[in-house]
Write a protein that holds these residues in place. Structure first.
Motif, PDB file in Angstrom:
ATOM      1  N   MET A   1      34.076 -13.404  44.086  1.00  0.00           N
ATOM      2  CA  MET A   1      33.752 -14.821  44.994  1.00  0.00           C
ATOM      3  C   MET A   1      32.142 -14.587  45.101  1.00  0.00           C
ATOM      4  O   MET A   1      31.515 -13.883  45.420  1.00  0.00           O
ATOM      5  N   GLY A   2      31.649 -15.840  44.913  1.00  0.00           N
ATOM      6  CA  GLY A   2      30.194 -16.470  45.097  1.00  0.00           C
ATOM      7  C   GLY A   2      29.952 -16.643  46.600  1.00  0.00           C
ATOM      8  O   GLY A   2      30.847 -16.671  47.489  1.00  0.00           O
ATOM      9  N   GLU A   3      28.692 -16.218  46.860  1.00  0.00           N
ATOM     10  CA  GLU A   3      28.382 -16.846  48.106  1.00  0.00           C
ATOM     11  C   GLU A   3      26.720 -17.525  48.260  1.00  0.00           C
ATOM     12  O   GLU A   3      25.974 -17.131  47.356  1.00  0.00           O
ATOM     13  N   THR A   4      26.358 -18.116  49.161  1.00  0.00           N
ATOM     14  CA  THR A   4      25.148 -18.589  49.635  1.00  0.00           C
ATOM     15  C   THR A   4      24.816 -17.575  50.562  1.00  0.00           C
ATOM     16  O   THR A   4      25.232 -17.428  51.562  1.00  0.00           O
ATOM     17  N   HIS A   5      23.717 -16.610  50.205  1.00  0.00           N
ATOM     18  CA  HIS A   5      23.414 -15.475  51.191  1.00  0.00           C
ATOM     19  C   HIS A   5      23.111 -16.182  52.692  1.00  0.00           C
ATOM     20  O   HIS A   5      22.409 -17.094  52.901  1.00  0.00           O
ATOM     21  N   ARG A   6      23.397 -15.198  53.543  1.00  0.00           N
ATOM     22  CA  ARG A   6      23.074 -15.334  55.136  1.00  0.00           C
ATOM     23  C   ARG A   6      23.876 -16.738  55.577  1.00  0.00           C
ATOM     24  O   ARG A   6      23.415 -16.981  56.724  1.00  0.00           O
ATOM     25  N   GLN A   7      25.137 -16.833  55.036  1.00  0.00           N
ATOM     26  CA  GLN A   7      25.735 -17.967  55.609  1.00  0.00           C
ATOM     27  C   GLN A   7      27.031 -17.216  56.355  1.00  0.00           C
ATOM     28  O   GLN A   7      27.978 -16.745  55.436  1.00  0.00           O
ATOM     29  N   PRO A   8      27.513 -16.962  57.685  1.00  0.00           N
ATOM     30  CA  PRO A   8      28.455 -16.265  58.283  1.00  0.00           C
ATOM     31  C   PRO A   8      29.804 -17.057  57.640  1.00  0.00           C
ATOM     32  O   PRO A   8      30.730 -16.204  57.522  1.00  0.00           O
ATOM     33  N   GLY A   9      29.756 -18.248  57.640  1.00  0.00           N
ATOM     34  CA  GLY A   9      31.174 -18.611  57.068  1.00  0.00           C
ATOM     35  C   GLY A   9      31.367 -18.110  55.624  1.00  0.00           C
ATOM     36  O   GLY A   9      32.607 -17.861  55.274  1.00  0.00           O
ATOM     37  N   SER A  10      30.652 -17.733  54.700  1.00  0.00           N
ATOM     38  CA  SER A  10      30.852 -17.399  53.517  1.00  0.00           C
ATOM     39  C   SER A  10      31.662 -15.776  53.818  1.00  0.00           C
ATOM     40  O   SER A  10      32.460 -15.463  52.996  1.00  0.00           O
ATOM     41  N   ILE A  11      31.063 -15.134  54.872  1.00  0.00           N
ATOM     42  CA  ILE A  11      31.314 -13.812  54.856  1.00  0.00           C
ATOM     43  C   ILE A  11      32.770 -13.777  55.524  1.00  0.00           C
ATOM     44  O   ILE A  11      33.887 -13.163  55.147  1.00  0.00           O
ATOM     45  N   GLN A  12      33.006 -14.569  56.765  1.00  0.00           N
ATOM     46  CA  GLN A  12      34.361 -14.779  57.383  1.00  0.00           C
ATOM     47  C   GLN A  12      35.394 -15.281  56.258  1.00  0.00           C
ATOM     48  O   GLN A  12      36.600 -14.649  56.400  1.00  0.00           O
TER      49      GLN A  12
ATOM     50  N   GLN B   1      21.351   0.426  54.336  1.00  0.00           N
ATOM     51  CA  GLN B   1      19.935  -0.384  53.839  1.00  0.00           C
ATOM     52  C   GLN B   1      20.769  -1.581  53.111  1.00  0.00           C
ATOM     53  O   GLN B   1      21.299  -1.300  52.077  1.00  0.00           O
ATOM     54  N   ILE B   2      20.132  -2.748  53.742  1.00  0.00           N
ATOM     55  CA  ILE B   2      20.616  -3.999  52.792  1.00  0.00           C
ATOM     56  C   ILE B   2      19.706  -4.921  52.490  1.00  0.00           C
ATOM     57  O   ILE B   2      18.791  -5.045  53.491  1.00  0.00           O
ATOM     58  N   ALA B   3      19.514  -5.339  51.404  1.00  0.00           N
ATOM     59  CA  ALA B   3      18.329  -6.171  51.049  1.00  0.00           C
ATOM     60  C   ALA B   3      18.100  -7.460  52.246  1.00  0.00           C
ATOM     61  O   ALA B   3      19.337  -7.960  52.485  1.00  0.00           O
ATOM     62  N   PRO B   4      16.919  -7.562  52.601  1.00  0.00           N
ATOM     63  CA  PRO B   4      16.809  -8.637  53.536  1.00  0.00           C
ATOM     64  C   PRO B   4      17.368  -9.909  53.159  1.00  0.00           C
ATOM     65  O   PRO B   4      17.779 -10.836  54.127  1.00  0.00           O
ATOM     66  N   MET B   5      17.600 -10.505  51.897  1.00  0.00           N
ATOM     67  CA  MET B   5      18.112 -11.787  51.583  1.00  0.00           C
ATOM     68  C   MET B   5      19.643 -11.663  51.871  1.00  0.00           C
ATOM     69  O   MET B   5      20.138 -12.869  51.611  1.00  0.00           O
ATOM     70  N   ILE B   6      20.155 -10.678  51.712  1.00  0.00           N
ATOM     71  CA  ILE B   6      21.507 -10.576  51.916  1.00  0.00           C
ATOM     72  C   ILE B   6      22.027 -10.248  53.350  1.00  0.00           C
ATOM     73  O   ILE B   6      23.163 -10.767  53.854  1.00  0.00           O
ATOM     74  N   ASP B   7      21.329  -9.516  54.016  1.00  0.00           N
ATOM     75  CA  ASP B   7      21.648  -8.874  55.230  1.00  0.00           C
ATOM     76  C   ASP B   7      21.782 -10.087  56.448  1.00  0.00           C
ATOM     77  O   ASP B   7      20.964 -10.847  56.572  1.00  0.00           O
ATOM     78  N   HIS B   8      22.813  -9.899  57.372  1.00  0.00           N
ATOM     79  CA  HIS B   8      22.878 -10.651  58.437  1.00  0.00           C
ATOM     80  C   HIS B   8      24.010 -10.038  59.224  1.00  0.00           C
ATOM     81  O   HIS B   8      24.820  -9.367  58.685  1.00  0.00           O
ATOM     82  N   PRO B   9      24.194 -10.114  60.686  1.00  0.00           N
ATOM     83  CA  PRO B   9      25.087  -9.782  61.486  1.00  0.00           C
ATOM     84  C   PRO B   9      26.363  -9.780  60.935  1.00  0.00           C
ATOM     85  O   PRO B   9      27.040  -8.823  61.138  1.00  0.00           O
ATOM     86  N   ALA B  10      26.907 -11.166  60.369  1.00  0.00           N
ATOM     87  CA  ALA B  10      28.315 -11.104  60.086  1.00  0.00           C
ATOM     88  C   ALA B  10      28.533 -10.228  58.856  1.00  0.00           C
ATOM     89  O   ALA B  10      29.429  -9.909  58.543  1.00  0.00           O
ATOM     90  N   TYR B  11      27.404  -9.857  58.114  1.00  0.00           N
ATOM     91  CA  TYR B  11      27.984  -9.222  56.904  1.00  0.00           C
ATOM     92  C   TYR B  11      27.994  -7.653  57.485  1.00  0.00           C
ATOM     93  O   TYR B  11      28.950  -7.214  57.055  1.00  0.00           O
ATOM     94  N   ARG B  12      27.285  -7.216  58.266  1.00  0.00           N
ATOM     95  CA  ARG B  12      27.503  -5.781  58.790  1.00  0.00           C
ATOM     96  C   ARG B  12      28.959  -5.632  59.721  1.00  0.00           C
ATOM     97  O   ARG B  12      29.449  -4.755  59.703  1.00  0.00           O
TER      98      ARG B  12
END
Length: 211
Positions: free
Chosen positions: A1-12, A56-67
């Motif tokens: 599955m692909g994603e646009t990084h730092r998009q909460p909807g993608s993670i959800q 440790q998660i790369a800043p371009m990927i990391d965001h609250p929804a990911y964690r």
């Protein structure tokens, strides 16, 4: 599955697929774009709990929804769900290209249980018509796996407007509109020729759009 990084909807959306699958009482391996060196921390969190902020998660990927997703998967794992979380990204110090490293890590965990990975959209392209001016091509993860005759399915998630996180629809590879979207949103980012068909490139896309 692909994603646009730092998009909460993608993670959800990704997490919803995992949750629905696990409700069938089946096992699943989940691969994330996190450095393999973080696997021991993830294992600890999955087994006994812990702070996801320690990963440790790369800043371009990391965001609250990911964690939050990682914490949720760890919780349901400790409650008996048959889910394994693996970190597959490479380190610059390894001297191996990231996509080559990720492909190798994925193959090491391919077995009886299905594997689903969440990677940046470009990593999910199975075939690219690179411009001949490029002397050295570095294929993406999906392209590497396909070149080794592995059967995979890929679905990039694409935002026409990054403010739209509610409405999405599946566009399959046989629908005409997918060609223009892939060219505009993905191929245009590469030194590659525009596609005329999505056959053997993706199996479909998840298109996020406003009402």
């Amino acid at each position: 599955m692909g994603e646009t990084h730092r998009q909460p909807g993608s993670i959800q959306f990704f997490q919803s697929l995992i949750t629905k699958y696990l409700q069938q009482k089946r096992c699943l391996t989940v691969a994330l774009e996190i450095a393999s060196s973080q696997q021991f921390i993830i294992d600890k969190i999955m087994q006994s709990g812990g702070n996801v902020e320690d990963i440790q998660i790369a800043p371009m990927i990391d965001h609250p929804a990911y964690r939050a997703m990682i914490a949720d998967l760890a919780k349901i794992s400790r409650n008996g769900a048959c889910v394994k979380l693996i970190a597959i990204d490479g380190n610059i110090e390894s001297g191996v290209g990231r996509d080559e490293w990720m492909a190798k890590e994925i193959l090491q965990h391919v077995g009886l249980n299905p594997l689903i990975a969440l990677l940046g959209n470009l990593h999910a392209l199975k075939k690219i018509d690179w411009n001949k001016s490029i002397s050295k091509v570095s294929p993406f993860v999906a392209e590497i796996l396909v070149s080794q005759s592995h059967q995979i399915r890929t679905y990039p998630q694409i935002w026409i407007d990054k403010a739209c996180n509610i409405n999405y629809r599946l566009i399959t590879s046989d629908e005409a509109e997918i060609i223009e979207i892939i060219n505009k949103e993905l191929i245009s980012l590469l030194n590659a020729s525009e596609i005329k068909t999505v056959n053997n490139i993706v199996d479909g896309i998840i298109l996020w759009e406003c009402e």
